[in-house]
Design a protein around this motif. Structure first.
Motif, PDB file in Angstrom:
ATOM      1  N   LEU A 162       0.822  -1.212   0.000  1.00 43.10           N
ATOM      2  CA  LEU A 162       0.000   0.000   0.000  1.00 43.10           C
ATOM      3  C   LEU A 162       0.853   1.258   0.000  1.00 43.10           C
ATOM      4  O   LEU A 162       0.504   2.254  -0.644  1.00 43.10           O
ATOM      5  N   ASN A 163       1.974   1.229   0.695  1.00 41.56           N
ATOM      6  CA  ASN A 163       2.866   2.395   0.715  1.00 41.56           C
ATOM      7  C   ASN A 163       3.464   2.634  -0.667  1.00 41.56           C
ATOM      8  O   ASN A 163       3.568   3.785  -1.105  1.00 41.56           O
ATOM      9  N   TYR A 164       3.863   1.566  -1.360  1.00 46.53           N
ATOM     10  CA  TYR A 164       4.384   1.727  -2.718  1.00 46.53           C
ATOM     11  C   TYR A 164       3.313   2.289  -3.657  1.00 46.53           C
ATOM     12  O   TYR A 164       3.583   3.173  -4.472  1.00 46.53           O
ATOM     13  N   ILE A 165       2.089   1.795  -3.559  1.00 50.68           N
ATOM     14  CA  ILE A 165       1.001   2.299  -4.399  1.00 50.68           C
ATOM     15  C   ILE A 165       0.731   3.763  -4.092  1.00 50.68           C
ATOM     16  O   ILE A 165       0.565   4.590  -5.001  1.00 50.68           O
ATOM     17  N   LYS A 220       2.765   5.702  11.260  1.00 54.84           N
ATOM     18  CA  LYS A 220       1.549   5.331  10.540  1.00 54.84           C
ATOM     19  C   LYS A 220       0.464   6.390  10.713  1.00 54.84           C
ATOM     20  O   LYS A 220      -0.157   6.814   9.739  1.00 54.84           O
ATOM     21  N   ARG A 221       0.243   6.834  11.942  1.00 51.51           N
ATOM     22  CA  ARG A 221      -0.783   7.852  12.184  1.00 51.51           C
ATOM     23  C   ARG A 221      -0.430   9.178  11.518  1.00 51.51           C
ATOM     24  O   ARG A 221      -1.302   9.858  10.991  1.00 51.51           O
ATOM     25  N   SER A 222       0.848   9.538  11.534  1.00 51.35           N
ATOM     26  CA  SER A 222       1.232  10.792  10.893  1.00 51.35           C
ATOM     27  C   SER A 222       1.073  10.709   9.378  1.00 51.35           C
ATOM     28  O   SER A 222       0.702  11.696   8.733  1.00 51.35           O
ATOM     29  N   MET A 223       1.314   9.544   8.780  1.00 49.12           N
ATOM     30  CA  MET A 223       1.096   9.387   7.340  1.00 49.12           C
ATOM     31  C   MET A 223      -0.387   9.471   6.996  1.00 49.12           C
ATOM     32  O   MET A 223      -0.774  10.096   6.008  1.00 49.12           O
TER      33      MET A 223
END
Length: 109
Positions: free
Chosen positions: A35-38, A94-97
């Motif tokens: 998901l991060n790559y997408i 994760k929350r900050s992203m």
């Protein structure tokens, strides 16, 4: 094969292969990485930056003014890196992203 430090088991290959918990954790980690790559690929499809300088020139700015505007843009980007790092330290990565993506969507409207 088990790895122990001060009598505490920190790694056991047999329990890793038989434990459903380890498999679920690994699958969630792989899902998050995908998901991060997408997300990164979609975020970098920013078409406005490809024509930004051309648009400024079209609006009548000369090269010095375009350079000044670009300088302000990059300077504010650098200045706001510090508060974003503090937010990541306080809330977690994760929350900050997630918060970053919400802000991004909100300001695109």
């Amino acid at each position: 094969m088990a790895l122990q430090i001060e009598g505490k088991k920190i790694y056991d290959k047999e329990s890793e292969t038989t434990s459903g918990v380890k498999t679920r954790q690994r699958n969630r980690l792989l899902r998050n990485i995908t998901l991060n790559y997408i997300n990164t690929a979609i975020t970098n499809l920013n078409m406005q930056s490809a024509v930004w300088v051309l648009y400024l020139a079209y609006c009548g700015l000369n090269l010095a003014q375009i350079g000044f505007v670009e300088g302000i843009y990059h300077a504010t980007s650098i200045v706001f890196e510090i508060p974003s790092g503090v937010v990541a330290d306080l809330l977690g990565r994760k929350r900050s992203m997630i918060l970053s993506k919400i802000w991004h969507v909100f300001f695109q409207l």
